[in-house]
Design a protein around this motif. Structure first.
Motif, PDB file in Angstrom:
ATOM      1  N   ASP A 326       0.808  -1.203   0.043  1.00 46.96           N
ATOM      2  CA  ASP A 326      -0.195  -0.076   0.090  1.00 46.96           C
ATOM      3  C   ASP A 326       0.745   1.190   0.191  1.00 46.96           C
ATOM      4  O   ASP A 326       1.490   1.635   0.890  1.00 46.96           O
ATOM      5  N   TYR A 328       0.081   4.289  -0.210  1.00 50.54           N
ATOM      6  CA  TYR A 328      -0.329   5.671   0.572  1.00 50.54           C
ATOM      7  C   TYR A 328      -0.038   5.236   2.120  1.00 50.54           C
ATOM      8  O   TYR A 328       0.473   6.059   2.741  1.00 50.54           O
ATOM      9  N   GLU A 332       2.156   7.430   4.207  1.00 53.59           N
ATOM     10  CA  GLU A 332       1.867   8.016   5.826  1.00 53.59           C
ATOM     11  C   GLU A 332       2.575   7.484   6.979  1.00 53.59           C
ATOM     12  O   GLU A 332       2.756   8.247   7.921  1.00 53.59           O
TER      13      GLU A 332
END
Length: 349
Positions: A326, A328, A332
């Protein structure tokens, strides 16, 4: 743990004892070669500080000291005669070569005891914090029961391993004689009773003093001199106490910095084509430090509490597999990790 051929393996019981040395705990998960927290280098001493006894934070109810000592017979001996023969035979100067004999001919059970001793020492260090220059280490009260359980179980295994080794010692000496040939010297080998005393184990749990209890014989001192001497001792103790407390907290901060820096580096890629390899322990190592921040914040440091909360929110439930796949989530997570790194106190990282 061992990398031996079939003929040099210790007994199954010995191998199981070593494998079990790390007693499971909330702080014992996720370590591997990526970021082994057991090899954190000794930290620089905290700067000299001065404080009165009334200014010092009290941690006597939240922590104590543990004084742990373990020793074993390594079964090695410097052979001066053989060393001289080596240098003479090679036309070398005296003292440039040294012959160290393995008295038990690399006995696997004795080597297993040595590995066990090293692992127990390392685990004690992992479960405690430095205090002062050496000797006793700081143990937070919340982890006292777990430490006592670990020590008790490890001592039982250590005792059993030693007695198993001693039960075959006489026969193993006979085998060593054949292996050592002309290097064998009977006087190198202690009796079983003397040898047993070379294996020792001691642990003491000590309350943490909040202030120095100094008594001065004033018979040969004027009252003013006695008061000055006592005041200096109390001031010196306050400085020692504060420096030791700073050192323990700095140890936590630097351990956190190491774990977070490693995670930030491993997450630093933008696409699957450029991804870096890492294991589940990458997350586990940081979560272990999150638990340390929770259990070991004995000074109620708000900066430490905030760092723990931020990492807890960002990482609980996150897996290495998810971070790999992932983009993202990975970005983050790295952003949060970098923010926490930027917020850490300046400790000459």
């Amino acid at each position: 743990m061992f990398d031996r051929d079939e003929h040099s393996k210790p007994s199954r019981e010995v191998r199981n004892a070593i494998a079990d040395v790390l007693v499971s705990s909330p702080m014992g998960q996720g370590r591997n070669e990526e970021n082994d927290m057991s090899d954190v280098c000794p930290f620089p001493a905290a700067p000299e500080v001065s404080a009165t006894l009334t200014e010092l934070p009290s941690i006597a109810t939240s922590a104590g000291l543990v004084d742990f000592s373990i020793g074993w017979w390594a079964g090695t001996k410097h052979d001066r005669k053989a060393s001289k023969e080596v240098t003479d035979a090679n036309g070398a100067a005296r003292g440039v070569a040294r012959v160290n004999k393995s008295l038990m001919a690399n006995n696997p059970d004795l080597r297993a005891i040595g590995l066990f001793v090293s692992s127990v020492r390392a685990e004690n260090i992992r479960r405690t914090l430095p205090w002062g220059n050496s000797g006793p280490r700081l143990l937070v009260t919340a982890l006292l029961f777990e430490h006592q359980k670990f020590i008790t179980e490890a001592q039982v295994k250590f005792t059993r391993m030693v007695e198993d080794f001693l039960s075959t010692y006489t026969w193993e000496v006979t085998k060593a004689q054949a292996a050592l040939g002309n290097l064998f010297v009977q006087d190198d080998y202690p009796s079983v009773d003397k040898l047993r005393r070379k294996f020792h184990w001691a642990v003491d749990y000590i309350p943490l003093p909040e202030k120095g209890d100094f008594r001065i014989d004033t018979a040969n001192l004027a009252q003013e001199e006695a008061e000055q001497a006592l005041a200096k001792l109390e001031t010196d103790f306050a400085t020692y106490y504060q420096r030791s407390l700073h050192g323990a907290m700095d140890h936590i901060w630097k351990g956190l910095f190491k774990a977070l820096s490693n995670m930030s580096d491993r997450l630093d890629y933008a696409s699957k084509e450029d991804k870096k390899g890492f294991h589940e322990s990458l997350v586990g190592n940081v979560l272990e430090m999150v638990d340390v921040l929770d259990h070991c914040n004995i000074t109620n440091d708000m900066q430490m509490a905030n760092a723990r909360a931020k990492l807890e929110d960002a990482l609980r439930g996150v897996t290495a597999a998810a971070l790999k796949e992932d983009d993202y989530l990975r970005a983050e997570t790295k952003r949060t990790v970098d923010e926490v790194i930027a917020s850490l106190p300046s400790l000459d990282f």
